[in-house]
Design a protein around this motif. Structure first.
Motif, PDB file in Angstrom:
ATOM      1  N   ASP A  75       0.822  -1.209   0.000  1.00  0.00           N
ATOM      2  CA  ASP A  75       0.000   0.000   0.000  1.00  0.00           C
ATOM      3  C   ASP A  75       0.857   1.260   0.000  1.00  0.00           C
ATOM      4  OD1 ASP A  75      -2.316  -1.390  -0.060  1.00  0.00           O
ATOM      5  OD2 ASP A  75      -3.000  -0.837   1.936  1.00  0.00           O
ATOM      6  N   ARG A 100     -14.504   4.611  -1.028  1.00  0.00           N
ATOM      7  CA  ARG A 100     -14.192   3.978   0.254  1.00  0.00           C
ATOM      8  C   ARG A 100     -15.175   4.433   1.332  1.00  0.00           C
ATOM      9  NH1 ARG A 100      -8.680   4.774   0.721  1.00  0.00           N
ATOM     10  NH2 ARG A 100      -9.048   6.862   1.514  1.00  0.00           N
ATOM     11  N   ARG A 153      -6.649  -6.132  -5.740  1.00  0.00           N
ATOM     12  CA  ARG A 153      -5.713  -5.003  -5.643  1.00  0.00           C
ATOM     13  C   ARG A 153      -4.410  -5.313  -6.370  1.00  0.00           C
ATOM     14  NH1 ARG A 153      -5.284  -2.372  -0.274  1.00  0.00           N
ATOM     15  NH2 ARG A 153      -3.717  -3.952   0.186  1.00  0.00           N
ATOM     16  N   PHE A 197      -9.024   0.876  -6.195  1.00  0.00           N
ATOM     17  CA  PHE A 197      -8.419   0.700  -4.881  1.00  0.00           C
ATOM     18  C   PHE A 197      -9.373   1.151  -3.778  1.00  0.00           C
ATOM     19  CE2 PHE A 197      -4.263  -0.993  -4.951  1.00  0.00           C
ATOM     20  CZ  PHE A 197      -3.738  -0.901  -3.670  1.00  0.00           C
ATOM     21  N   SER A 253      -9.831   7.796  -4.546  1.00  0.00           N
ATOM     22  CA  SER A 253     -10.163   6.572  -3.813  1.00  0.00           C
ATOM     23  C   SER A 253     -10.977   6.847  -2.559  1.00  0.00           C
ATOM     24  CB  SER A 253      -8.882   5.830  -3.439  1.00  0.00           C
ATOM     25  OG  SER A 253      -8.075   6.625  -2.595  1.00  0.00           O
ATOM     26  N   SER A 281     -13.996   2.301  11.225  1.00  0.00           N
ATOM     27  CA  SER A 281     -13.155   2.789  10.121  1.00  0.00           C
ATOM     28  C   SER A 281     -13.775   4.006   9.452  1.00  0.00           C
ATOM     29  CB  SER A 281     -12.951   1.675   9.087  1.00  0.00           C
ATOM     30  OG  SER A 281     -12.286   0.569   9.646  1.00  0.00           O
ATOM     31  N   PHE A 302     -12.021  -4.496   1.990  1.00  0.00           N
ATOM     32  CA  PHE A 302     -10.790  -5.001   2.591  1.00  0.00           C
ATOM     33  C   PHE A 302     -10.644  -4.566   4.048  1.00  0.00           C
ATOM     34  CE2 PHE A 302      -6.227  -4.176   3.433  1.00  0.00           C
ATOM     35  CZ  PHE A 302      -5.715  -5.457   3.294  1.00  0.00           C
ATOM     36  N   MET A 303     -10.906  -3.293   4.332  1.00  0.00           N
ATOM     37  CA  MET A 303     -10.639  -2.769   5.673  1.00  0.00           C
ATOM     38  C   MET A 303     -11.513  -3.406   6.759  1.00  0.00           C
ATOM     39  SD  MET A 303      -9.992   1.172   4.530  1.00  0.00           S
ATOM     40  CE  MET A 303     -10.054   1.793   6.196  1.00  0.00           C
ATOM     41  N   SER A 334      -9.956  -9.556  -1.920  1.00  0.00           N
ATOM     42  CA  SER A 334      -9.679  -8.143  -2.162  1.00  0.00           C
ATOM     43  C   SER A 334      -8.199  -7.892  -2.406  1.00  0.00           C
ATOM     44  CB  SER A 334     -10.184  -7.292  -0.992  1.00  0.00           C
ATOM     45  OG  SER A 334      -9.674  -7.759   0.235  1.00  0.00           O
ATOM     46  N   ASP A 335      -7.308  -8.611  -1.705  1.00  0.00           N
ATOM     47  CA  ASP A 335      -5.880  -8.469  -1.983  1.00  0.00           C
ATOM     48  C   ASP A 335      -5.553  -8.938  -3.397  1.00  0.00           C
ATOM     49  OD1 ASP A 335      -4.422  -7.118  -0.146  1.00  0.00           O
ATOM     50  OD2 ASP A 335      -3.672  -8.857   0.944  1.00  0.00           O
ATOM     51  N   ASP A 374     -10.900  -1.257  -1.044  1.00  0.00           N
ATOM     52  CA  ASP A 374     -10.584  -0.925   0.349  1.00  0.00           C
ATOM     53  C   ASP A 374     -11.832  -0.939   1.228  1.00  0.00           C
ATOM     54  OD1 ASP A 374      -7.873  -0.742   0.311  1.00  0.00           O
ATOM     55  OD2 ASP A 374      -7.775   1.445   0.235  1.00  0.00           O
TER      56      ASP A 374
END
Length: 429
Positions: free
Chosen positions: A50, A81, A108, A136, A77, A375, A143-144, A104-105, A140
């Motif tokens: 990242d 997000r 990305r 992204f 992004s 988040s 992903f987060m 998700s990785d 994210d």
């Protein structure tokens, strides 16, 4: 505990990558657990990727367009997000955090490598960079929450303070090492090489994540059926609002972030400029903060459980707020570095305690949605305080704004003290 065929989240999708009950019942210190260490290696590689990606994106955007266009690409992004983050929490809970993090990785990695290949063969301008930033940001959002929900599923509840410490160390290492790596990639082969390096680092996380095994959900949680996405989201928000610890904890986190983000970002830059410290001096102050946060992360990783977690969080938030307010009145650079070191220690401790309490108090089937809410507060709403902080500093000066920010931050500690269930909250032994 459930069997290895139990669904990973609240939905009907099963995942066989589950620790057998006989293994799950034997508690091993997180910093000596191969399963946790595989997760830590994957997380560190992903965070390094990242950091390199952001260096590559900023360099490529500046070279391809005007400063305003580059700024728009860098900010592209943030919108998906923020808009999709709560929905990402629903996905993480429905399909399971491990599966979502792997997927998700992989997306990305593929997106970054595709742009790297495009930049190697042509000079396409800003459009692929903007598209990459949008991808992204969208990924994210999924992903987060999954990353935040995963630690509670790979180790015992009593080890989550250690895991928070290990995660903090990984973030510090990625921040310190990632920027020079990105700069080296740009120097050696331009933005294309830096994007390629970022993609390879993210790719490195995938085989490690595949080998990570999960602790099964409690039987009652595994049996819960998922509703519609909107119903699941509303259910998660109700869970936070009605919980005697999670509701006030979210409020405390929000106040702490709103009071902390402005001074550390906009305020510190203006302070260094007006004191004549320059960018080098600002770098030293930030380094002091990083060293303090890293030191407390290391301490937590080794020591493990901290008694009276709720009260510890409240006291560290209040002490950190005093240090934040005093930073604007320190005339010498050495003193400012010392105060920043103290802020890093206290903020790192309170952040780790809040994170561990969030994961241990939450119903495991809601962790993705709860992480998404936290988040959204920290990464979606708190940065909105920066333009207001800058305007207030112009109108009232550095000192009053730092003190006002410290008061807002300190209110987070007051909230913890005012809610008995949160104040008395303990981490599992």
């Amino acid at each position: 505990m459930g069997s290895p065929s139990v669904a990973e989240g609240a939905g009907p999708v099963a995942d066989t990558a589950v620790i057998p009950p006989t293994v799950a019942d034997s508690v091993r210190a997180a910093h000596r657990d191969p399963n946790v260490l595989r997760w830590l290696g994957a997380y560190t590689a992903s965070m390094l990727g990242d950091n390199v990606y952001y260096i590559a994106l900023s360099w490529a955007a500046v070279r391809a367009g005007s400063p305003s266009e580059a700024g728009a690409v860098m900010a592209a992004s943030a919108v998906p997000r923020a808009v999709l983050l709560l929905g990402g929490g629903v996905i993480a809970d429905r399909f399971g955090p491990r599966r979502v993090v792997i997927g998700s990785d992989a997306v990305r990695c593929a997106a970054v490598l595709a742009v790297a290949a495009l930049l190697f063969v042509t000079t396409p301008g800003l459009w692929p960079l903007a598209a990459l930033a949008l991808v992204f940001g969208t990924v994210d959002a999924v992903f987060m929450p999954a990353v935040g929900a995963l630690p509670a599923r790979i180790t015992a509840p009593g080890q989550l303070a250690r895991v928070q410490g290990l995660r903090g160390l990984a973030i510090r290492v990625a921040g310190v090492v990632g920027a020079p790596l990105g700069g080296l990639g740009v120097a050696m082969g331009g933005a294309a090489a830096a994007f390629g390096l970022a993609g390879l680092l993210i790719a490195l996380s995938l085989p490690l994540l595949i080998t990570v095994r999960l602790r099964p959900l409690p039987d009652g949680e595994a049996a819960r059926e998922a509703g519609t996405a909107w119903a699941d989201l509303a259910d998660g928000l109700r869970h936070v609002r009605r919980h005697q610890v999670l509701g006030p904890l979210m409020l405390a986190i929000a106040l702490g972030d709103f009071g902390f983000v402005g001074p550390l970002n906009v305020g510190l830059t203006l302070l260094a400029d007006r004191r004549g410290w320059g960018s080098t001096g600002m770098g030293w102050v930030l380094a002091g903060f990083g060293v303090g946060a890293g030191a407390v992360s290391l301490l937590l990783a080794v020591r493990g459980r901290v008694p009276r977690a709720g009260l510890t969080a409240a006291c560290s938030i209040l002490a950190a707020s005093v240090a934040i307010g005093s930073l604007a009145y320190v005339p010498q650079l050495a003193g400012a570095v010392g105060v920043a070191l103290l802020i890093g220690l206290l903020a790192g401790l309170s952040g780790a305690m809040c994170g561990a309490l969030l994961q241990t108090q939450a119903d495991p089937a809601y962790l993705g949605r709860i992480t998404a809410v936290a988040s959204l507060v920290s990464l979606g709403l708190a940065p909105l305080s920066m333009p207001f902080a800058a305007a207030a500093i112009g109108a009232f000066g550095l000192g009053p704004v730092f003190v006002a920010s410290a008061v807002v931050c300190g209110l987070g500690g007051v909230v913890v003290l005012c809610f008995p269930h949160l104040r008395r909250a303990e981490l599992p032994a």
